[in-house]
Design a protein around this motif. Structure first.
Motif: not given
Lengths: 563, 144
Positions: A149, A209-211, A217, A387, B56
């Motif tokens: 990541e 934060r928004n995933n 992200v 992450k 990710h």
């Protein structure tokens, strides 16, 4: 305790908003003030419309061709002036403060940064070694999903390449010319307390934060405002602040991140191609067109190769610049003690600046904020890609940013100026990057051209980074459709050409004002959500102390020793 | 405690032989076999903001393709040996990561192929195998 903080945040916010809104009433008086006997030497007020751009190293005011306005310029001016008057005077509304003029927004930032420093009990000092350990990867388990990541180092490097820009090289000489060596001291102080506010905003950015469902992200202050304030039971306020922030982000990026940078780049380009005699001297738009085309290829055409290449070159260019500066300093080592002493003595008793030390303090602070972006909230967008299960770790890493940017790079530039050309009468007429270039070329004669390349690259990487920040604000307002992103990017590219072809006056002021407007919701958000961050921080420290969070580097060492 | 053997693989032929060899050794010693595929990755790189944003997603995709294309075929092939096999994909610098896993999981020996998939790079910078021979705290078998 909690109640009192809320109350404190509210009060500051309301005062600020009232002042912003009440300004039109005051602006008449202020105009009169400018034309009165107060000159710029008194430090902090605005003597001519060109002052702002001069401070930022675009052009000295006397060189500004006010009469010969081109068509585009005139239209832009006409359109911007009324909006600008309200906004600029509002955001930069200043109050008399011990004989100096204290710009309200600067005060707002200083108070915010000081609050973060004290509330988190000097996290900027306490967390410093921990931050370095985190960047080094001591706490990341190589045998885990986390590997692969975005690492702490990568996030820091990316955020830094958006931060380290032309300002680190070009704005420092101007800072010294206006404020004297003492202004450097206050710039460092601002960088130091800015580390704390950066820590808080980046922690919040990661925390909220928004995933996205597609695996990407998105984070940043707007998400912290919406989600964090909803947790506090104030969803409406959060939503309002997030839109407030997003709008000023979009416009601020067009100016400070785009037009300012491209204008600086074109100035430097004209300088190395022959100064006033250069073919490009009055044809900035050609350069702008090329620049816009390259940026367009990257952000519109999706040619990622160029962006990747710059991203890899910028750290080396920064390293090159620092090495060059250190060589210059080594050659003038005998003058360093004198320069350092002058920084400290002038900080409290400046010569020839009647704003007193508060006057240069304000100049120094303003420079630092523009340089390291602490309290503005943009860096939180870059850092939230990491992450991690521990948002605190990213906050700690981000506090290295103002340190590297302001306390290391800007200070080194300052020392180069002070040990070489400061006080030399033959340098009149030079400002900004060309002054730094001249200072360095006295020791290393071939420096100007690689330095110009470095400046172009810095400008380019900053333009690309800020296009991303602005896009985040834009998609937050208009949604993530392709059409809306395309519109934004096209407009962004267009403004590069505008930035290169006109001498920026009111447009620049306007975008400066917008950048500072971002600090209002951002710092309010920090006040409200600071207790959440504090809870996390305390738990993190406790787990570090108890050994629950493993230091893999230490473990490896121990294992090797016992073998 | 049951012995474990670690084999590092990539999509090269030597590493397939290494995997077979390791499986045979594991069967004869009645040991558990750990099959690890390391995707080249370093935490010290310079990325763009977009790369970071979608990292990710890419991370998941890389693991998926690696396990689909390389790991699963090898695991299927090794199932004929009838030993206890565990396989996974990780990101990192192969030599460092494999020795780290060996330390962490109390591996009794490591098996690797001599030349990996990335030919030229290995000639220039020294192969994973030779690096591991210098680092490892357990015996290493290098399969040609």
């Amino acid at each position: 305790m909690k109640k009192r903080q809320k109350w404190f945040g509210w009060l500051l916010g309301i005062i600020c908003l009232i002042l912003v809104l009440a300004v039109p009433a005051y602006s008449k008086d202020k105009k009169k003030e400018y034309s009165s006997s107060q000159g710029w030497v008194q430090g902090i007020e605005i003597p001519t419309p060109g002052y702002r751009t001069w401070v930022k190293g675009l052009k000295p005011p006397e060189a500004k061709p006010i009469e010969e306005k081109t068509g585009i310029d005139a239209i832009v001016e006409k359109f911007m002036t009324p909006i600008n008057d309200v906004l600029y005077n509002g955001v930069f509304y200043s109050i008399p403060f011990f004989g100096a003029k204290l710009k309200l927004v600067i005060a707002w930032l200083i108070v915010g940064s000081l609050f973060c420093t004290f509330y988190f009990r000097f996290v900027n000092l306490r967390g410093f070694t921990q931050a370095i350990r985190l960047v080094r990867g001591d706490y990341s388990n190589p045998n885990s999903d986390e590997a692969g990541e975005v690492s702490h180092f990568q996030a820091l490097a990316t955020a830094l390449s958006g931060t380290v820009g032309v300002g680190n090289i070009g704005a420092i000489p101007i800072l010294i010319m206006i404020g004297g060596p003492g202004a450097l001291f206050w710039m460092m102080v601002a960088g130091f307390i800015g580390m704390s506010s950066k820590f808080v905003e980046c922690t919040l950015g990661v925390m909220y934060r928004n995933n996205n469902p597609d695996g990407t992200v998105s984070g940043g202050p707007m998400y912290a405002m919406v989600k964090g304030f909803a947790e506090l039971g104030r969803p409406k306020l959060g939503k309002f602040l997030s839109y407030f922030f997003a709008i000023s982000l979009v416009i601020g990026c067009m100016g400070a991140g785009n037009m300012f940078q491209s204008n600086q780049a074109v100035m430097q380009f004209v300088n190395i191609t022959g100064g006033a005699n250069s073919y490009f001297a009055s044809r900035g738009w050609i350069f702008g067109l090329v620049m816009a085309a390259i940026v367009g290829m990257v952000i519109l055409g999706g040619i990622k190769g160029i962006a990747k290449l710059t991203e890899k070159l910028v750290p080396f260019m920064a390293l090159f610049y620092l090495t060059g500066a250190l060589v210059v300093l080594a050659a003038h080592a005998n003058r360093i003690p004198e320069a350092v002493i002058s920084i400290f003595t002038n900080a409290f008793s400046p010569e020839g600046i009647s704003g007193g030390f508060i006057g240069i303090m304000i100049i120094g602070f303003q420079r630092a904020v523009f340089s390291n972006e602490a309290g503005i909230g943009t860096a939180a967008i870059a850092h939230s890609a990491v992450k991690t299960d521990e948002p605190i770790t990213e906050g700690l890493v981000s506090l290295l940013e103002p340190f590297i940017d302001t306390i290391v790079i800007c200070t080194i530039t300052g020392l180069v100026i002070l040990t070489t050309v400061y006080g030399d009468p033959s340098i009149t007429g030079l400002t900004g990057v060309s002054l730094t270039s001249e200072a360095m070329s006295r020791t290393i004669p071939w420096v100007p051209i690689p330095l110009a390349v470095a400046v172009l690259l810095f400008a380019f990487s900053t333009i690309v980074s800020w296009s991303y920040y602005g896009l985040k604000g834009w998609t937050y307002i208009f949604g993530e459709s392709n059409a809306s992103s395309f519109t934004y990017k096209a407009v962004y590219c267009f403004f590069i050409i505008v930035g290169c072809s006109i001498p920026l006056t009111s447009v620049m002021d306007f975008s400066d004002a917008m950048v500072f407007l971002m600090t209002i919701p951002n710092i309010l958000c920090i006040y409200f959500l600071a207790p959440v961050v504090k809870k996390e921080l305390n738990s993190y420290w406790a787990r570090i102390k108890s050994g629950e969070i493993k230091n893999y580097r230490q473990l490896r060492k121990r294992k090797r020793n016992t073998r | 405690m049951m012995k474990s053997i670690l084999v590092g693989i990539d999509d090269s032929d030597p590493s397939k032989r290494a995997a077979e060899f390791a499986a045979a050794v594991a069967r004869s010693q009645n040991a558990k076999l750990l099959v690890v595929y390391v995707i080249q990755w370093t935490p010290f790189a310079f990325n763009t903001l977009e790369e970071n944003e979608s990292r990710h997603k890419r991370h998941e995709e890389e693991i998926e393709t690696a396990s689909l294309k390389v790991l699963t075929p090898i695991l299927n092939n090794l199932s004929k040996y009838g030993t206890n096999i565990e396989g996974f994909v990780r990101h990192g610098r192969p030599a460092e990561l494999l020795t780290h896993i060996a330390d962490e999981r109390n591996i009794s020996q490591i098996v690797i192929g001599r030349t990996g998939a990335s030919g030229l790079k290995d000639i220039m910078f020294g192969s994973v195998a030779s690096k591991m021979v210098q680092r490892s705290s357990v015996p290493i078998t290098v399969v040609p």
